[in-house]
Design a protein around this motif. Sequence first.
Motif, short mmCIF file in Angstrom:
data_model
loop_
_atom_site.label_atom_id
_atom_site.label_comp_id
_atom_site.label_asym_id
_atom_site.label_seq_id
_atom_site.Cartn_x
_atom_site.Cartn_y
_atom_site.Cartn_z
N ARG A 113 -2.55 12.42 14.64
CA ARG A 113 -1.24 12.43 14.01
C ARG A 113 -0.79 11.01 13.77
NH1 ARG A 113 0.22 16.39 11.41
NH2 ARG A 113 2.43 16.06 11.82
N CYS A 114 0.11 10.84 12.79
CA CYS A 114 0.64 9.51 12.50
C CYS A 114 1.72 9.16 13.52
CB CYS A 114 1.22 9.47 11.09
SG CYS A 114 0.01 9.81 9.80
N THR A 148 -2.47 6.02 14.25
CA THR A 148 -2.62 7.41 14.68
C THR A 148 -2.64 7.53 16.20
OG1 THR A 148 -5.03 7.23 14.62
CG2 THR A 148 -3.95 8.02 12.63
N GLN A 167 6.30 13.15 9.34
CA GLN A 167 7.30 13.16 10.40
C GLN A 167 8.41 14.16 10.08
OE1 GLN A 167 6.09 11.68 12.69
NE2 GLN A 167 4.91 9.97 11.91
N SER A 195 3.92 6.29 8.05
CA SER A 195 3.37 7.62 7.79
C SER A 195 3.52 7.90 6.30
CB SER A 195 4.12 8.68 8.61
OG SER A 195 3.67 9.97 8.28
N SER A 202 -3.09 14.24 19.40
CA SER A 202 -2.19 15.19 20.04
C SER A 202 -2.80 15.76 21.30
CB SER A 202 -1.85 16.34 19.07
OG SER A 202 -1.17 17.37 19.73
N CYS A 260 -2.44 8.49 7.20
CA CYS A 260 -1.21 7.74 7.42
C CYS A 260 -0.90 6.72 6.34
CB CYS A 260 -1.25 7.06 8.79
SG CYS A 260 -1.51 8.22 10.15
#
Length: 631
Positions: free
Chosen positions: A590-591, A580, A618, A597, A583, A555
């Motif tokens: 994920r960022c 972060t 993103q 990001s 998921s 990130c």
Amino acid sequence: MNKFKLSAIAVSLIIGLSACDGDNGSDGAAGADGVSIEGPAGTDGLNGTDGINGADGTDGANGIDGADGMNGQSAPVLTRLATVPTGAEVTGAYLTDEGDLFFNVQHPSDANTLTDSVNNKPYNKGTIGVLRGVNFNNLPKTIVNSPVPETAEERQVVVSALGEYQIIGQTNDTFAELGDKGLAGGLGVHYGIISGDKIIENNAPDFNGYVSTGAGEGYLFTNWESYPGGVSRMKIEKGEQGDWSVAEAMMVNFDSVGGTAANCFGSVSPWGTPLSSEEWIVNSTVNSTTHASWNDPANTNTDGIEALTAPDFPNPYRYGYTIEITDPTSAAPVPVRHYTIGRYEHENSTVMPDRKTVYSSQDDTGGVLFKFVADAPEDLSSGTLYGAKLVQDAGSNEPATTGFDVTWVELASGNNATIAAWISEYDGIDTSDYVDGKSSYMTMADVQAWADGDATYPTVENGGSAVTAGQPMDDRAAFLESRQAANMKGATAEWRKLEGISINHDRALEAVGGVESIAEEDVKAAYLYMGIADLDNTMIDDEGDIQLSSRVKDCGGVYRAKLEENYDLARIEPVVMGGTYRSSLTGALRCDVDQLSQPDNVIVMRDGRIIIGEDGFQENNTLWMYDPKSL
């Protein structure tokens, strides 16, 4: 207590004499009035006894709770200024003295076919634009966030919290309506120097730099980041309502310096010349037993640079520098490649207010933070190159809190003319010169011999290059193979995608340069800010000078360094890092869409806030504004 007083009453007596059986006698004379005499005062009565205490009263009802106070401002604030269409990076953020904020939509998706109400154009080409109708040098303290795009329409256009995004130019625009002041070849289109053949329609506008020629008018320079690359110049004028129009357009001619490659970010010098950064180099410091040599006929990875110089074979040492565009407002601007600042994947070079000190970032894995100090102000053609040596805070590896102390390793002093002569020794080399197991360029052994202080270059049999074998040692390694030279001299070569560098010139001048009109107690510290796209690979490998946790590795974040005396940097510390989440579908980190990001470039506002452009994961990358007020 009550007292009772007793009073005596005096009585007046009248004695009357009466005759017996005789005639009544005449009335006697009236007696004198009786006198009233006050009796003595009675004694005071005794005090009565105290009464017993009454029973305690019942407790009163509790008062109602007061309303919650407003949130304090101790925590830094991250505000979403705008989002760009699907597939695009946010590049080229540039804030003018008049408060105009330019930024670009780099390589958006071809599938973006929808148009917005302002421009009536789809965002499926590289796009240069501005947030019109707002002065970013006079913003309120609090700004409402632009929303995260949710609908198909929002995802395919620029959505902003302030102003309206106006498109100024897009890839292939010719501005035919301007006649001979238009651009026949098209905006962002590049051609071979000798062949004249079209090579690429560049879809990746990056840095913007604005050179003012008066109120509401000036020249907008834009880097085009591809292989080969280039720089466009548009003369633009602002209307009464903040809308912009193009009066002239051109692509700057780089033929005199052999063309240019992957023009990434940049800056405008304090004396008003754009500085364009070449991010492309080839690893010519090859060990021929493990890597293909640049001129190996089997090496097909020439990135289009071969087409730029065809039919001549390109000399790789002619690319990978900072290029100053002199005479920027003339009919024919003149590019000057400054070999003195070193050869590496330049992201950004920024000149300090002393007009001599330049900080430069390397956008690669295992990169170096460089400093160049010119011999004379406003002349980058000669000076001394340094690499930063970092010492990480002891016992700390959390990216959000871990800083580094900085010292500077001197590499070499040089000038453009001398370095250009060294570079020319590699002209004319082509695939016919390739010999298996040998190199026509500098090798790691050459650079190591320089770092060790050897008197001559090693022979080919000892791992040296054919061009320099046996020659007296010189400083070409510092300027042609700057990353390896810095590393072998002890500088830290462990940054990962070190991105844009920015200061606010006026704040820096007040803090360090000593502006007489500013009272000493009113001078605040000034900082240089650096974006870093991710903290991966060499930053988290538990080796060397940088050993950070991998918690937010993908990130990225933003660092800062206080400008000390003579615009030196002695300490680098984190400002804000991406965040972060894991998921729920894949378990992958994920960022967070509401945090950074992969920040690409930063610019510093007059009020201390910074603007950050994303090059992230993103669907719609963000242009952020960050307020580090608590730091």
